[in-house]
Structure formats: structure tokens, C-alpha cells
Design a protein around this motif. Structure first.
Motif, mmCIF file in Angstrom:
data_model
loop_
_atom_site.group_PDB
_atom_site.id
_atom_site.type_symbol
_atom_site.label_atom_id
_atom_site.label_comp_id
_atom_site.label_asym_id
_atom_site.label_seq_id
_atom_site.Cartn_x
_atom_site.Cartn_y
_atom_site.Cartn_z
ATOM 1 N N THR A 21 0.795 -1.223 0.000
ATOM 2 C CA THR A 21 0.000 0.000 0.000
ATOM 3 C C THR A 21 0.833 1.282 0.000
ATOM 4 N N SER A 22 2.136 1.152 -0.193
ATOM 5 C CA SER A 22 2.989 2.343 -0.276
ATOM 6 C C SER A 22 4.225 2.002 -1.093
ATOM 7 N N ILE A 23 4.890 3.027 -1.573
ATOM 8 C CA ILE A 23 6.117 2.816 -2.337
ATOM 9 C C ILE A 23 7.204 2.252 -1.428
ATOM 10 N N ASP A 24 7.197 2.656 -0.145
ATOM 11 C CA ASP A 24 8.181 2.124 0.800
ATOM 12 C C ASP A 24 7.984 0.626 1.020
ATOM 13 N N SER A 25 6.730 0.188 1.125
ATOM 14 C CA SER A 25 6.488 -1.243 1.318
ATOM 15 C C SER A 25 6.921 -2.018 0.072
ATOM 16 N N ASN B 35 10.776 -2.231 0.206
ATOM 17 C CA ASN B 35 11.180 -3.213 1.215
ATOM 18 C C ASN B 35 10.900 -4.636 0.756
ATOM 19 N N PHE B 36 9.774 -4.851 0.106
ATOM 20 C CA PHE B 36 9.422 -6.169 -0.410
ATOM 21 C C PHE B 36 10.493 -6.652 -1.388
ATOM 22 N N ILE B 37 10.896 -5.797 -2.298
ATOM 23 C CA ILE B 37 11.914 -6.149 -3.297
ATOM 24 C C ILE B 37 13.253 -6.411 -2.609
ATOM 25 N N LYS B 38 13.611 -5.554 -1.670
ATOM 26 C CA LYS B 38 14.895 -5.680 -0.975
ATOM 27 C C LYS B 38 14.958 -6.937 -0.100
ATOM 28 N N VAL C 251 3.978 4.757 -7.669
ATOM 29 C CA VAL C 251 4.485 3.541 -8.308
ATOM 30 C C VAL C 251 4.767 3.788 -9.794
ATOM 31 N N ALA C 252 3.979 4.632 -10.431
ATOM 32 C CA ALA C 252 4.172 4.923 -11.857
ATOM 33 C C ALA C 252 5.543 5.539 -12.111
ATOM 34 N N GLY C 253 5.911 6.501 -11.300
ATOM 35 C CA GLY C 253 7.217 7.139 -11.460
ATOM 36 C C GLY C 253 8.370 6.240 -11.054
#
Length: 111
Positions: free
Chosen positions: A8-12, A15-18, A65-67
Motif C-alpha cells: 500500500t505504499s512505495i516504501d512497502s 522493502n518487499f523487493i529488498k 508507483v508509476a514514477g
């Protein structure tokens, strides 16, 4: 069928990817008929790849997320390996070609 974690956020998303060696993002919008039709097919396909962690991002709710991922249309399917983008498919996805790409990467990473 495997479920997708809802981010629900760019930070999440970052973190998910990392935090996951193999991570997959499905980016869609609620009013996208292609997105809704493709999702169950992708869920079924991902049964073959249990080591890939799955997440979904609603591009309408998380506009950044688009950017961040250079998204111009939806749906977008992104596979990351150790934090780096390896596969990107957008809008019209040929699942057989997508599966071929996943197979190669998955066999190299998991064995």
C-alpha cells in the motif's frame, strides 16, 4: 492458487523487493478489465514457482508507483532478482513467453 501480498505504499514495495531474493510485483488499477482477467492466470502460473514472493500494487492508490517503476500502462508484471529488475511485461502479456523467461531465471536461481 497463490495469494499476492497487498502493498500500500512505495516504501512497502521497496522493502518487499529488498527483503526477497526473488520478488514479483503485479501492478494494476481497479477499473482495468485486462488486469482483472490476467490476475487469476498469473496466480495459477506462479504455483510452479514457490520461491518467488508475490505482491500486488494498486497503481490508483499508490500513485508514486508509476514514477518509481516507469509505468505507463497496466497491468505490469515485474520480476526482481536480488533487487534488480529482470523481467517486465505490460498490458498484453503472452503467458507462454513470460513462463519461458521465468523458467530460465528460476532454474538458475533455485535449481
Amino acid at each position: 492458487m497463490r495469494e499476492f501480498e497487498e502493498l500500500t505504499s512505495i516504501d512497502s514495495a521497496e522493502n518487499f523487493i529488498k527483503d526477497n531474493k526473488l520478488s514479483f510485483l503485479y501492478i494494476s488499477r481497479p477499473n482495468c478489465s485486462v488486469c482483472h482477467a490476467l490476475l487469476p492466470q498469473v496466480q495459477e502460473l506462479m504455483e510452479k514457482y514457490p520461491e518467488i514472493k508475490l505482491a500486488h500494487i494498486n497503481a490508483q492508490s499508490v500513485e508514486e508507483v508509476a514514477g518509481r517503476f516507469s509505468i505507463f500502462t497496466v497491468p505490469v508484471l515485474l520480476l526482481f532478482v536480488e533487487g534488480k529488475e529482470f523481467v517486465r511485461e505490460a498490458r498484453i502479456v503472452h503467458l507462454d513467453l513470460f513462463e519461458g523467461k521465468l523458467d530460465k531465471i528460476y532454474k538458475n536461481m533455485v535449481g
